[in-house]
Scaffold this motif. Structure first.
Motif, PDB file in Angstrom:
ATOM      1  N   GLN A 217      -0.517  40.320   6.774  1.00 41.75           N
ATOM      2  CA  GLN A 217      -1.404  39.857   7.831  1.00 41.75           C
ATOM      3  C   GLN A 217      -2.396  38.818   7.306  1.00 41.75           C
ATOM      4  O   GLN A 217      -2.670  37.815   7.979  1.00 41.75           O
ATOM      5  N   ASP A 218      -2.924  39.037   6.106  1.00 41.83           N
ATOM      6  CA  ASP A 218      -3.851  38.071   5.509  1.00 41.83           C
ATOM      7  C   ASP A 218      -3.155  36.735   5.261  1.00 41.83           C
ATOM      8  O   ASP A 218      -3.729  35.663   5.501  1.00 41.83           O
ATOM      9  N   SER A 219      -1.917  36.778   4.781  1.00 43.89           N
ATOM     10  CA  SER A 219      -1.176  35.553   4.489  1.00 43.89           C
ATOM     11  C   SER A 219      -0.856  34.782   5.762  1.00 43.89           C
ATOM     12  O   SER A 219      -0.959  33.550   5.803  1.00 43.89           O
ATOM     13  N   VAL A 220      -0.482  35.492   6.820  1.00 42.95           N
ATOM     14  CA  VAL A 220      -0.169  34.838   8.091  1.00 42.95           C
ATOM     15  C   VAL A 220      -1.419  34.181   8.675  1.00 42.95           C
ATOM     16  O   VAL A 220      -1.384  33.031   9.133  1.00 42.95           O
ATOM     17  N   GLN A 221      -2.532  34.881   8.642  1.00 39.23           N
ATOM     18  CA  GLN A 221      -3.770  34.331   9.184  1.00 39.23           C
ATOM     19  C   GLN A 221      -4.217  33.088   8.423  1.00 39.23           C
ATOM     20  O   GLN A 221      -4.755  32.135   9.016  1.00 39.23           O
ATOM     21  N   ALA A 222      -3.959  33.055   7.121  1.00 39.07           N
ATOM     22  CA  ALA A 222      -4.401  31.932   6.290  1.00 39.07           C
ATOM     23  C   ALA A 222      -3.478  30.724   6.373  1.00 39.07           C
ATOM     24  O   ALA A 222      -3.917  29.589   6.134  1.00 39.07           O
TER      25      ALA A 222
END
Length: 293
Positions: free
Chosen positions: A128-133
């Motif tokens: 989720q962190d990677s997708v948001q970034a």
């Protein structure tokens, strides 16, 4: 001499301390098949015995050959079997095959890792962190795919676990120009597309089966990774594997996808699923020892 179950006069067992093997398999149109995707090329009277692999609302939905089911039972006992699927967790849990809730499984195209049937929150947070970034937000892609400019070839769409979008399409009406334009639009926003049968997927670039599978191998090192899949979304796990196999049908077959370590089945349809599992089972080290009566 005592004759074993395989009729050879030998007993078979995995060598203690022998190389460990992980077998990572896509599910749909790789080892399980709907009635419409079986592509049986034989007479009804000589069709292989089938086992129901999935039931939905009381109706059998997906199948394996009996021989494939038996080989999979062996793989679960003697290797590390990892189902790898674009299905959501809910859809995956409808698939009742050997090894479903044993060890690791990859669902939601790599966004979710299950261990003994339980979701791994650490991996979920990382994705989720990677997708948001790195990716455009889900609602922007959803509006592009299913909004006012949606082509008539897209019959309906759905968001999978707040991660990606997939659509049911009319293949005959879905133009190559639309696919090319959509691919470019998505690439600029950190997303990818993949057409599999009647389903068109729009997926954030960090959400991949190969990333999840690499994480499993990092946590559980093995000497050999064998992988199987039929679609563009499976290409990464085939590239990651030490040995790979794909069926002679599907998206990768249509694009003549090949790798130095890749084998293509001699058959297509549900019989190819049996061939894939037999290939994987042949990689398990076995020592034959004579048994004296």
């Amino acid at each position: 001499m005592t004759t074993s179950a395989n009729g050879t006069g030998y007993s078979e067992f995995t060598v203690p301390g022998s190389p460990s093997v992980m077998v990572a398999c896509d599910l749909d149109r790789t080892i399980i098949y709907s009635a419409n995707s079986m592509a049986l090329q034989c007479s009804d009277s000589s069709a292989p015995a089938l086992v129901v692999a999935e039931v939905y609302e009381g109706v059998p939905l997906s199948f394996m050959t009996r021989a494939a089911w038996d080989v999979l039972e062996r793989l679960v006992r003697e290797a590390i079997f990892v189902p790898v699927t674009t299905r959501t967790v809910q859809q995956f849990r409808r698939v009742n095959i050997p090894g479903r809730d044993k060890g690791f499984a990859v669902t939601t195209n790599g966004a979710v890792l299950l261990h003994d049937g339980v979701q791994d929150p650490e991996w979920t947070d990382l994705i989720q962190d990677s997708v948001q970034a790195n990716c455009a937000p889900l609602h922007e892609v959803q509006d592009y795919v299913l909004g006012a400019t949606k082509p008539s070839a897209i019959l309906r769409g759905r968001v999978a676990e707040d991660i990606f979008v997939y659509c049911i399409v009319n293949r005959d009406e879905l133009s190559a120009d639309y696919l090319e334009d959509a691919s470019g639009w998505c690439q600029e926003r950190g997303w990818t597309i993949s057409l599999q049968g009647r389903k068109l997927y729009f997926v954030p670039s960090p959400v991949t089966k190969e990333a999840a599978l690499a994480e499993i191998r990092r946590r559980h090192p093995v000497d050999m990774l064998v992988a199987a899949g039929d679609s563009r979304l499976d290409a990464g796990i085939l590239q990651l594997a030490d040995l790979a196999i794909r069926p002679a049908h599907g998206e990768l077959n249509n694009s003549t996808f090949h790798l130095p370590n890749l084998r293509v089945t001699s058959s297509s349809g549900i019989v190819a699923g049996e061939e894939i599992l037999q290939f994987a089972a042949s990689r398990i080290p076995v020592w034959r020892e004579a048994v004296v009566s």
